[in-house]
Motif scaffolding. Structure first.
Motif, PDB file in Angstrom:
ATOM      1  N   HIS A  19       0.805  -1.224   0.000  1.00 28.55           N
ATOM      2  CA  HIS A  19       0.000   0.000   0.000  1.00 28.55           C
ATOM      3  C   HIS A  19       0.838   1.275   0.000  1.00 28.55           C
ATOM      4  CE1 HIS A  19       0.615   1.324   4.206  1.00 28.55           C
ATOM      5  NE2 HIS A  19       0.943   0.059   4.364  1.00 28.55           N
ATOM      6  N   ALA A  20       2.076   1.177   0.437  1.00 27.52           N
ATOM      7  CA  ALA A  20       2.908   2.389   0.529  1.00 27.52           C
ATOM      8  C   ALA A  20       3.711   2.630  -0.747  1.00 27.52           C
ATOM      9  CB  ALA A  20       3.840   2.276   1.728  1.00 27.52           C
ATOM     10  N   GLN A  94       8.852  -7.881   3.819  1.00 27.11           N
ATOM     11  CA  GLN A  94       7.500  -7.724   4.349  1.00 27.11           C
ATOM     12  C   GLN A  94       6.600  -8.869   3.874  1.00 27.11           C
ATOM     13  OE1 GLN A  94       8.043  -3.095   3.623  1.00 27.11           O
ATOM     14  NE2 GLN A  94       6.025  -3.465   4.457  1.00 27.11           N
ATOM     15  N   ARG A 157      -5.377   7.777  -5.180  1.00 22.07           N
ATOM     16  CA  ARG A 157      -5.013   8.711  -4.107  1.00 22.07           C
ATOM     17  C   ARG A 157      -4.324   9.951  -4.643  1.00 22.07           C
ATOM     18  NH1 ARG A 157      -2.120   4.610   0.086  1.00 22.07           N
ATOM     19  NH2 ARG A 157      -3.684   2.979   0.020  1.00 22.07           N
ATOM     20  N   VAL A 219      10.204  15.191  -0.437  1.00 23.10           N
ATOM     21  CA  VAL A 219       8.834  14.998   0.028  1.00 23.10           C
ATOM     22  C   VAL A 219       8.071  14.206  -1.017  1.00 23.10           C
ATOM     23  CG1 VAL A 219       6.645  16.128   0.560  1.00 23.10           C
ATOM     24  CG2 VAL A 219       8.776  17.131   1.375  1.00 23.10           C
ATOM     25  N   ARG A 220       7.476  13.115  -0.590  1.00 20.69           N
ATOM     26  CA  ARG A 220       6.689  12.304  -1.517  1.00 20.69           C
ATOM     27  C   ARG A 220       5.643  11.556  -0.710  1.00 20.69           C
ATOM     28  NH1 ARG A 220      12.060   9.183  -1.564  1.00 20.69           N
ATOM     29  NH2 ARG A 220      11.633   7.689   0.061  1.00 20.69           N
ATOM     30  N   LEU A 221       4.613  11.100  -1.393  1.00 19.44           N
ATOM     31  CA  LEU A 221       3.555  10.371  -0.695  1.00 19.44           C
ATOM     32  C   LEU A 221       3.865   8.888  -0.599  1.00 19.44           C
ATOM     33  CD1 LEU A 221       0.260  11.985  -2.044  1.00 19.44           C
ATOM     34  CD2 LEU A 221       1.231  12.173   0.239  1.00 19.44           C
ATOM     35  N   PHE A 222       4.521   8.354  -1.634  1.00 25.05           N
ATOM     36  CA  PHE A 222       4.753   6.916  -1.686  1.00 25.05           C
ATOM     37  C   PHE A 222       6.238   6.605  -1.566  1.00 25.05           C
ATOM     38  CE2 PHE A 222       0.590   7.425  -3.414  1.00 25.05           C
ATOM     39  CZ  PHE A 222      -0.087   6.299  -2.973  1.00 25.05           C
TER      40      PHE A 222
ATOM     41  N   ILE B  66       2.243  11.308   6.733  1.00 24.72           N
ATOM     42  CA  ILE B  66       1.461  11.321   5.504  1.00 24.72           C
ATOM     43  C   ILE B  66       2.404  11.677   4.375  1.00 24.72           C
ATOM     44  CG2 ILE B  66      -0.425  12.448   4.293  1.00 24.72           C
ATOM     45  CD1 ILE B  66      -1.788  12.755   6.993  1.00 24.72           C
ATOM     46  N   TYR B  67       3.090  12.777   4.523  1.00 19.45           N
ATOM     47  CA  TYR B  67       4.202  13.078   3.634  1.00 19.45           C
ATOM     48  C   TYR B  67       5.438  12.444   4.245  1.00 19.45           C
ATOM     49  CZ  TYR B  67       1.467  16.545   1.200  1.00 19.45           C
ATOM     50  OH  TYR B  67       0.525  17.156   0.465  1.00 19.45           O
ATOM     51  N   THR B  68       6.262  11.958   3.384  1.00 18.24           N
ATOM     52  CA  THR B  68       7.480  11.284   3.807  1.00 18.24           C
ATOM     53  C   THR B  68       8.267  12.030   4.870  1.00 18.24           C
ATOM     54  OG1 THR B  68       7.633  10.786   1.506  1.00 18.24           O
ATOM     55  CG2 THR B  68       9.507  10.207   2.844  1.00 18.24           C
ATOM     56  N   ARG B  69       8.657  11.344   5.890  1.00  9.68           N
ATOM     57  CA  ARG B  69       9.778  11.707   6.745  1.00  9.68           C
ATOM     58  C   ARG B  69       9.681  13.059   7.453  1.00  9.68           C
ATOM     59  NH1 ARG B  69      14.110   9.905   2.184  1.00  9.68           N
ATOM     60  NH2 ARG B  69      12.941  11.455   1.062  1.00  9.68           N
ATOM     61  N   GLU B  70       8.525  13.772   7.331  1.00 10.11           N
ATOM     62  CA  GLU B  70       8.478  15.116   7.914  1.00 10.11           C
ATOM     63  C   GLU B  70       8.674  15.118   9.425  1.00 10.11           C
ATOM     64  OE1 GLU B  70       5.099  17.493   7.087  1.00 10.11           O
ATOM     65  OE2 GLU B  70       5.799  17.983   5.081  1.00 10.11           O
ATOM     66  N   GLU B  90       7.336   5.045   5.452  1.00 15.82           N
ATOM     67  CA  GLU B  90       6.531   5.728   4.440  1.00 15.82           C
ATOM     68  C   GLU B  90       5.204   5.002   4.302  1.00 15.82           C
ATOM     69  OE1 GLU B  90       9.246   7.543   1.234  1.00 15.82           O
ATOM     70  OE2 GLU B  90      10.259   5.758   1.932  1.00 15.82           O
ATOM     71  N   THR B  91       4.138   5.785   4.229  1.00 17.00           N
ATOM     72  CA  THR B  91       2.817   5.191   4.406  1.00 17.00           C
ATOM     73  C   THR B  91       1.926   5.274   3.186  1.00 17.00           C
ATOM     74  OG1 THR B  91       1.856   7.254   5.210  1.00 17.00           O
ATOM     75  CG2 THR B  91       2.899   5.829   6.844  1.00 17.00           C
ATOM     76  N   GLY B  92       2.431   5.803   2.069  1.00 15.27           N
ATOM     77  CA  GLY B  92       1.564   5.905   0.899  1.00 15.27           C
ATOM     78  C   GLY B  92       0.313   6.715   1.179  1.00 15.27           C
ATOM     79  N   ALA B  93       0.494   7.794   1.927  1.00 11.54           N
ATOM     80  CA  ALA B  93      -0.578   8.743   2.242  1.00 11.54           C
ATOM     81  C   ALA B  93      -1.622   8.174   3.204  1.00 11.54           C
ATOM     82  CB  ALA B  93      -1.261   9.262   0.969  1.00 11.54           C
ATOM     83  N   CYS B  94      -1.385   7.016   3.763  1.00 12.31           N
ATOM     84  CA  CYS B  94      -2.367   6.394   4.659  1.00 12.31           C
ATOM     85  C   CYS B  94      -1.711   5.882   5.930  1.00 12.31           C
ATOM     86  CB  CYS B  94      -3.070   5.239   3.971  1.00 12.31           C
ATOM     87  SG  CYS B  94      -4.331   5.759   2.829  1.00 12.31           S
ATOM     88  N   THR B  97      -3.382   2.938   7.690  1.00 10.11           N
ATOM     89  CA  THR B  97      -3.154   1.604   7.121  1.00 10.11           C
ATOM     90  C   THR B  97      -1.856   1.023   7.670  1.00 10.11           C
ATOM     91  OG1 THR B  97      -4.267   2.311   5.106  1.00 10.11           O
ATOM     92  CG2 THR B  97      -2.956   0.311   4.969  1.00 10.11           C
ATOM     93  N   ALA B  98      -0.834   1.862   7.747  1.00  8.84           N
ATOM     94  CA  ALA B  98       0.486   1.370   8.152  1.00  8.84           C
ATOM     95  C   ALA B  98       0.559   1.011   9.636  1.00  8.84           C
ATOM     96  CB  ALA B  98       1.547   2.418   7.830  1.00  8.84           C
ATOM     97  N   ALA B 105       5.600  -2.835   7.452  1.00 15.45           N
ATOM     98  CA  ALA B 105       6.716  -1.885   7.349  1.00 15.45           C
ATOM     99  C   ALA B 105       7.123  -1.372   8.733  1.00 15.45           C
ATOM    100  CB  ALA B 105       6.336  -0.716   6.441  1.00 15.45           C
TER     101      ALA B 105
END
Lengths: 224, 231, 273
Positions: A19-20, A94, A157, A219-222, B66-70, B90-94, B97-98, B105
């Motif tokens: 999911h990530a 994982q 998303r 900065v990234r979402l995934f 939500i955003y990486t590593r902030e 890193e959570t893929g915006a969720c 879920t993580a 992870a």
């Protein structure tokens, strides 16, 4: 064993970390290459016939009982950038955790012991399928499906794409999916007698380049 | 989670949190999750806990942004712990879920920390600001803290939700702001009691000296139980 | 960078039943008693003519002339080059190679096999391969490296001459060291290759290249990842690429660009270190 195990393995909720990860969709969205359902479909088709085919071959070969350590080396040789090698190993670790909880078996234990930092995810998935009593073709299906369902979910998303449209994209790709899974399983079959060079090695230059560029984003979402 | 509190730490039923012992036979760290809505002070609580406890305990932090590593970057900048003790998942915006549905992870991150920085007493797993329903999987943490604040309004405890009702500790932060935002602290305490029964609630004002003390005391009590149970 | 070149008949080429050529060119570099690199084998064949150009220091230099006349559909072409232990060999080409359609519609094959011995150096720097519209070429490049071998290898593919569509081009690059496969990559572009022009694969680019450097120095110090062109924030029309360490003692640059000129710039940027 039961074919129904394939549903468990291929379920997007199978807790193995997928999911990530966007499978390269995040940088493609940012670059403007994926902007709607049509461009998502094109992207996924390209990914499926390259990275997806390689993964299908590896997973089918692992499910067929070929040496997972040699397959892991073969996966490294087919992954020319470190960002994707790292992601594959992290996801493999994982997947290993989830697989040992769901279908425990001595082959999974042996691979986990030999590759404590993780083996490439398709190899682990293939071995998990084997442990679940599934066929090499089943494993190829699972890994090929995951190869495109990940980006499709990510794009829902990233772009707030209509989830019905994204799912319709996956439905339109089922023909390609069958083709890739069959190719992967057939190659795994040949690899058993001809050696691992028989496994697909299809490369996707932009996925490789974008993966390294994406890994450097602050900065990234995934994660990938 | 109520049971967790009363019994110490019952045996986990998921493979992932496979018992309290690491492969080498040593006791693994106590894992405490911190969740709660955006901006209530989760990261500030983690930072304050680290500062308060780092001299007596070996601590590491896993963040789920939500955003990486902030959040991890913030904690590193603040130097609450040595850099290698702070890891971002890193959570893929969720984040929910993580920390709940697919904890693989986070488990990797926790185990990596124990492998790389040595024996740990405590791992704080912070969730990115999500929503009132976000809770941690029991496969990931041994206990969880839910952080809300007075600025979010005094009806949050009354509204309930899994975080408010089931967390092992409810932290109501920014009590110093209560007069300015027209919040009735006693009412919040009553509502929390109604929702949570005997589960504890801590009121904090992290901006003030020693503001994190009630949370730190609770963490130390958890750790004492954990250590006694595994001795 | 793209050129159109006429085919000229080469009398020494035996014809296959299908009408294609079957030809193998061989180069062997061997060190003499004094350690100087000699070329005891320098056999052209079919469309290949090999010229020993003036050696440079201890390096033997060979130029491949005439590879541009082939392959045509149905041809079976092969080049074998070996740099034996302790030698230094550099192979270049006079012009681009153009894959053209044949009379029969059969695919052509073009196999390159490079072997680099202990302490030897091979620089394999041909000109681009151009896939002309209607052509169908299957290319393989197999490289065997001894543990202390050094290699510089460049490969460029241009999809279509200017203003035309690409032919079908399948290519596999395999690098082995000590019998272990360290890189195995297959590309498939053009008709019959699903998804090849998608944003996952080429995304509209028409020139693709690789630049590979191998040597024992990477054992101690692996290459660092370096982004090239637009991937590093440059203009999109420059193309993009990445230089990255492989699993073994080698680094590979992969680049895609709108045309051959932009591609060469990216690969030169990678080579400049």
């Amino acid at each position: 064993m039961s074919r129904a195990a394939l549903l468990v393995l291929a379920d997007g909720r199978f807790p193995a970390g997928g999911h990530a990860h966007s499978g390269g969709a995040e940088p493609a969205v940012t670059a403007g290459h994926i902007k709607d359902a049509a461009t998502l479909e094109t992207f996924c088709r390209g990914r499926l016939h390259t990275a997806g085919l390689v993964a299908a071959g590896l997973a089918a070969a692992a499910a067929a009982g070929l040496d997972p350590l040699l397959l892991d080396d073969a996966a490294d040789a087919r992954t020319p950038v470190p960002a994707l090698r790292q992601v594959a190993r992290r996801l493999g670790r994982q997947m290993m955790r989830a697989a040992r909880a769901t279908w425990p078996g001595p082959e999974l234990d042996a691979l986990a012991a030999a590759r404590p930092r993780g083996a490439h995810q398709p190899v682990v998935l293939g071995l998990a399928a084997r442990s679940a009593g599934l066929t090499p073709l089943d494993a190829a299906y699972a890994v090929a499906y995951e190869n495109i369902s990940g980006p499709a979910t990510a794009v829902v998303r990233l772009l707030s794409l209509d989830p019905f449209d994204a799912t319709a994209v996956l439905a339109r790709l089922t023909g390609d999916l069958e083709q890739v899974a069959a190719q992967g399983a057939e190659a795994a079959d040949r690899a058993a007698t001809e050696g691992l060079d028989a496994l697909p090695a299809a490369s996707a230059p932009l996925l490789d380049i974008a993966a390294e560029a994406h890994a450097a984003w602050p900065v990234r979402l995934f994660a990938s | 989670m109520h049971l967790d509190h009363q019994d110490g730490f019952p045996e986990r039923h998921t493979y992932s949190a496979a018992g309290p012992v690491r492969p080498d036979g040593t006791r693994r760290a106590l894992r405490i999750g911190l969740g709660g809505p955006v901006g209530t002070g989760k990261t500030a609580t983690v930072a304050a806990l680290c500062r308060q406890l780092r001299d007596e305990l070996s601590i590491a932090v896993v963040t789920n942004d939500i955003y990486t590593r902030e959040d991890a970057e913030f904690l590193r900048r603040e130097a609450v712990l040595p850099t290698e003790r702070i890891v971002a998942v890193e959570t893929g915006a969720c984040p929910h879920t993580a920390i709940r549905d697919d904890i693989s992870a986070n488990l990797e991150a926790v185990e990596d920390l124990e492998d790389t920085v040595g024996p740990l007493d405590l791992v704080l797993v912070e969730s990115g600001g999500d929503n009132l329903t976000a809770t941690f999987s029991k496969g990931l943490v041994d206990a969880q803290i839910f952080v809300i604040d007075t600025a979010g309004g005094d009806d949050i405890p009354r509204k309930g939700g899994p975080g408010v009702t089931t967390a092992d500790l409810l932290v109501i932060n920014k009590t110093d702001l209560a007069p300015y935002v027209g919040v009735d602290l006693e009412g919040m305490a009553r509502d929390a009691k109604a929702q949570r029964g005997d589960l504890p609630v801590a009121f904090t004002a992290l901006k003030q000296p020693g503001g994190v003390a009630p949370v730190a005391e609770w963490v130390k009590a958890q750790l004492a139980d954990w250590t006694a149970a595994q001795a | 960078m793209t050129r159109t070149l006429p085919r000229t008949d080469t009398p020494q080429a035996p014809a296959l039943p299908a009408g294609g050529l079957r030809a193998t060119a061989r180069i062997t570099a061997r060190a003499d008693a004094g350690g100087t690199t000699r070329l005891p084998v320098l056999d052209g064949g079919g469309p290949f003519a090999l010229r020993h150009i003036q050696s440079h220091a201890d390096q033997a230099r060979v130029c491949l002339i005439g590879a541009m006349h082939a392959p045509l559909g149905g041809d079976r072409l092969r080049i074998e080059a070996t740099a034996e232990a302790g030698t230094s060999l550099r192979v270049t080409a006079a012009a681009a190679t153009v894959a053209l359609p044949g009379r029969t519609g059969d695919p052509a094959t073009y196999d390159v096999h490079l072997t680099v011995g202990e302490g030897a150096r091979l620089a394999w720097l041909p000109e681009p391969l151009i896939s002309a519209e209607g052509s169908d070429l299957r290319m393989t490049t197999t490289i065997d490296l001894a543990p202390t071998a050094r290699l510089v290898f460049r490969e460029e593919q241009i999809l279509g001459r200017s203003g035309e569509r690409t032919g079908a081009l399948r290519s596999r690059l395999t690098i082995r060291q000590h019998g272990r496969t360290l890189l195995d990559q297959e590309t498939a572009y053009g008709p019959g290759a699903p998804g090849w022009d998608s944003a996952a694969v080429l995304g509209g680019h028409r020139a693709i290249g690789q630049y590979l450097v191998a040597g024992p120095e990477f054992d101690d110090k692996p290459a660092e990842v370096r982004l090239l062109g637009a991937a590093a924030g440059g203009d999109a029309d420059r193309g993009q690429g990445v230089l990255a360490p492989l699993g073994g003692p080698m680094a590979l640059a992969t680049a895609v660009a709108p045309d051959g000129l932009a591609l060469r710039r990216l690969l030169d940027e990678a080579a400049a270190g």
